[in-house]
Write a protein that holds these residues in place. Sequence first.
Motif, PDB file in Angstrom:
ATOM      1  N   ASP A 172       1.360  -1.273   0.053  1.00  0.00           N
ATOM      2  CA  ASP A 172      -0.244   0.572  -0.024  1.00  0.00           C
ATOM      3  C   ASP A 172       0.865   1.000   0.120  1.00  0.00           C
ATOM      4  OD1 ASP A 172      -2.124  -1.586  -0.460  1.00  0.00           O
ATOM      5  OD2 ASP A 172      -2.485  -1.478   2.155  1.00  0.00           O
ATOM      6  N   GLU A 173       0.352   2.316  -0.367  1.00  0.00           N
ATOM      7  CA  GLU A 173       0.856   3.476  -0.341  1.00  0.00           C
ATOM      8  C   GLU A 173       0.332   4.685   0.444  1.00  0.00           C
ATOM      9  OE1 GLU A 173       2.613   5.939  -3.730  1.00  0.00           O
ATOM     10  OE2 GLU A 173       0.322   6.546  -3.611  1.00  0.00           O
ATOM     11  N   ILE A 174       1.205   5.170   1.545  1.00  0.00           N
ATOM     12  CA  ILE A 174       0.617   6.716   2.149  1.00  0.00           C
ATOM     13  C   ILE A 174       0.660   7.760   1.766  1.00  0.00           C
ATOM     14  CG2 ILE A 174      -0.004   7.561   4.668  1.00  0.00           C
ATOM     15  CD1 ILE A 174       0.592   4.799   5.833  1.00  0.00           C
ATOM     16  N   VAL A 175       0.229   8.832   0.743  1.00  0.00           N
ATOM     17  CA  VAL A 175       0.478   9.692   1.431  1.00  0.00           C
ATOM     18  C   VAL A 175       0.077  10.742   2.157  1.00  0.00           C
ATOM     19  CG1 VAL A 175       0.231  11.925  -0.458  1.00  0.00           C
ATOM     20  CG2 VAL A 175       0.129   9.834  -1.858  1.00  0.00           C
ATOM     21  N   CYS A 176       1.047  11.527   2.895  1.00  0.00           N
ATOM     22  CA  CYS A 176       1.356  12.294   4.174  1.00  0.00           C
ATOM     23  C   CYS A 176       0.608  13.730   3.190  1.00  0.00           C
ATOM     24  CB  CYS A 176       1.711  12.292   4.623  1.00  0.00           C
ATOM     25  SG  CYS A 176       2.304  10.469   5.325  1.00  0.00           S
ATOM     26  N   LEU A 177      -0.421  14.252   3.295  1.00  0.00           N
ATOM     27  CA  LEU A 177      -0.218  15.749   3.149  1.00  0.00           C
ATOM     28  C   LEU A 177      -0.121  16.834   4.390  1.00  0.00           C
ATOM     29  CD1 LEU A 177      -1.297  18.095   1.366  1.00  0.00           C
ATOM     30  CD2 LEU A 177      -3.641  18.202   1.764  1.00  0.00           C
ATOM     31  N   ARG A 178       0.598  17.692   3.669  1.00  0.00           N
ATOM     32  CA  ARG A 178       1.158  18.738   5.365  1.00  0.00           C
ATOM     33  C   ARG A 178       1.122  20.341   4.025  1.00  0.00           C
ATOM     34  NH1 ARG A 178       5.600  19.288   9.192  1.00  0.00           N
ATOM     35  NH2 ARG A 178       4.608  20.721  10.950  1.00  0.00           N
ATOM     36  N   VAL A 179       0.106  21.112   4.590  1.00  0.00           N
ATOM     37  CA  VAL A 179       0.023  22.437   3.320  1.00  0.00           C
ATOM     38  C   VAL A 179      -1.132  23.098   4.621  1.00  0.00           C
ATOM     39  CG1 VAL A 179      -2.427  21.528   2.678  1.00  0.00           C
ATOM     40  CG2 VAL A 179      -1.191  23.288   1.526  1.00  0.00           C
ATOM     41  N   VAL A 180       0.024  25.041   4.294  1.00  0.00           N
ATOM     42  CA  VAL A 180      -0.504  25.496   5.148  1.00  0.00           C
ATOM     43  C   VAL A 180      -0.964  27.322   3.597  1.00  0.00           C
ATOM     44  CG1 VAL A 180      -0.446  25.252   7.356  1.00  0.00           C
ATOM     45  CG2 VAL A 180       1.344  26.408   5.794  1.00  0.00           C
ATOM     46  N   GLU A 181      -1.606  28.457   3.984  1.00  0.00           N
ATOM     47  CA  GLU A 181      -1.357  29.203   3.188  1.00  0.00           C
ATOM     48  C   GLU A 181      -0.240  29.674   3.145  1.00  0.00           C
ATOM     49  OE1 GLU A 181      -4.134  30.310   1.678  1.00  0.00           O
ATOM     50  OE2 GLU A 181      -5.695  28.544   2.080  1.00  0.00           O
ATOM     51  N   LYS A 182       0.258  31.105   2.898  1.00  0.00           N
ATOM     52  CA  LYS A 182       1.321  31.853   2.033  1.00  0.00           C
ATOM     53  C   LYS A 182       1.275  32.772   3.375  1.00  0.00           C
ATOM     54  CE  LYS A 182       2.141  31.263  -3.168  1.00  0.00           C
ATOM     55  NZ  LYS A 182       2.337  32.199  -3.919  1.00  0.00           N
ATOM     56  N   ASP A 183       2.240  33.547   4.244  1.00  0.00           N
ATOM     57  CA  ASP A 183       2.060  33.978   4.931  1.00  0.00           C
ATOM     58  C   ASP A 183       1.658  33.727   6.105  1.00  0.00           C
ATOM     59  OD1 ASP A 183       3.769  35.518   3.072  1.00  0.00           O
ATOM     60  OD2 ASP A 183       1.765  36.946   2.058  1.00  0.00           O
ATOM     61  N   SER A 184       1.429  32.591   6.413  1.00  0.00           N
ATOM     62  CA  SER A 184       0.266  32.652   7.836  1.00  0.00           C
ATOM     63  C   SER A 184       1.721  31.797   8.712  1.00  0.00           C
ATOM     64  CB  SER A 184       0.147  30.826   8.022  1.00  0.00           C
ATOM     65  OG  SER A 184       1.012  29.988   7.208  1.00  0.00           O
ATOM     66  N   ARG A 185       0.916  31.925   9.591  1.00  0.00           N
ATOM     67  CA  ARG A 185       2.372  31.649  11.220  1.00  0.00           C
ATOM     68  C   ARG A 185       2.981  30.238  11.139  1.00  0.00           C
ATOM     69  NH1 ARG A 185      -0.444  31.898  16.660  1.00  0.00           N
ATOM     70  NH2 ARG A 185      -1.261  29.840  16.134  1.00  0.00           N
ATOM     71  N   GLU A 186       2.227  28.868  10.556  1.00  0.00           N
ATOM     72  CA  GLU A 186       2.432  28.276  10.599  1.00  0.00           C
ATOM     73  C   GLU A 186       3.351  28.342   9.170  1.00  0.00           C
ATOM     74  OE1 GLU A 186      -0.240  28.224  10.804  1.00  0.00           O
ATOM     75  OE2 GLU A 186      -1.175  27.305  12.358  1.00  0.00           O
ATOM     76  N   ALA A 187       3.747  28.675   8.159  1.00  0.00           N
ATOM     77  CA  ALA A 187       4.462  29.197   7.183  1.00  0.00           C
ATOM     78  C   ALA A 187       5.363  29.994   7.833  1.00  0.00           C
ATOM     79  CB  ALA A 187       3.634  29.570   5.654  1.00  0.00           C
ATOM     80  N   LEU A 188       6.000  30.692   8.310  1.00  0.00           N
ATOM     81  CA  LEU A 188       6.670  31.599   9.050  1.00  0.00           C
ATOM     82  C   LEU A 188       7.375  30.403   9.685  1.00  0.00           C
ATOM     83  CD1 LEU A 188       5.723  35.021   9.772  1.00  0.00           C
ATOM     84  CD2 LEU A 188       7.099  34.401   7.731  1.00  0.00           C
ATOM     85  N   LYS A 189       6.669  29.878  10.604  1.00  0.00           N
ATOM     86  CA  LYS A 189       7.739  28.405  11.192  1.00  0.00           C
ATOM     87  C   LYS A 189       8.293  27.803  10.694  1.00  0.00           C
ATOM     88  CE  LYS A 189       6.269  25.994  15.318  1.00  0.00           C
ATOM     89  NZ  LYS A 189       5.322  25.137  15.808  1.00  0.00           N
TER      90      LYS A 189
END
Length: 213
Positions: free
Chosen positions: A73-90
Amino acid sequence: LSSPPPPAHFSPRVSFDTFSNPSASDFSLTLNRKHREYAYTKRSRTFLVGTDTNEYSDTALEWLIDELVDDGDEIVCLRVVEKDSREALKWSGGQGEKGYRAEAERFLDAIQRKNTEDKAINLVLEFSIGRVQETIQQMIRIYEPAMLVVGTRGRSLTGYSSLLSSGSVSKYCLQYSPVPVIVVRPSSKREAKKRKRLMDPARTGYRDILDKS
């Protein structure tokens, strides 16, 4: 002479990268680690799972690997945030592209360690800075997963809202996903549900559902 170290069970590969493309509207990095014994067959399945650093996200990923995924089997792990968000800066850590890459590699290392039974699976990390809802639909179109798996804190289905840094994303996934969505509860609640389900003589497992689909 000492013997050489054993070969790694997973081989790393970068399969897609737009971080170095200044004209790209969104930035994404696709990392792939394939178990050395992984082999795609007609019974192989692909699962898309939302992942982040929260405990309920770990619970969803661990449940998927331990309970649902088989060899091949295959697992696709998605991790995405909007540009300029706090998470992106972190994630960038003040280093921009270099910080994103380091975070992606570290995160994929953590995902690989969760495969405690050494299953022969293919791991894909889709690490993206961009439009959240469009990215979700794009990943579903590309990978055509059998299921979308998300975590939750408890009764409220809020796991994806925290995961993807948007209060409306959780509801969006549940309402508009063209594939089935599994919401995984925290361990204590999940164990109680599991005991109740095992006592039901008419129960149907997830594997049975997939095999009959």
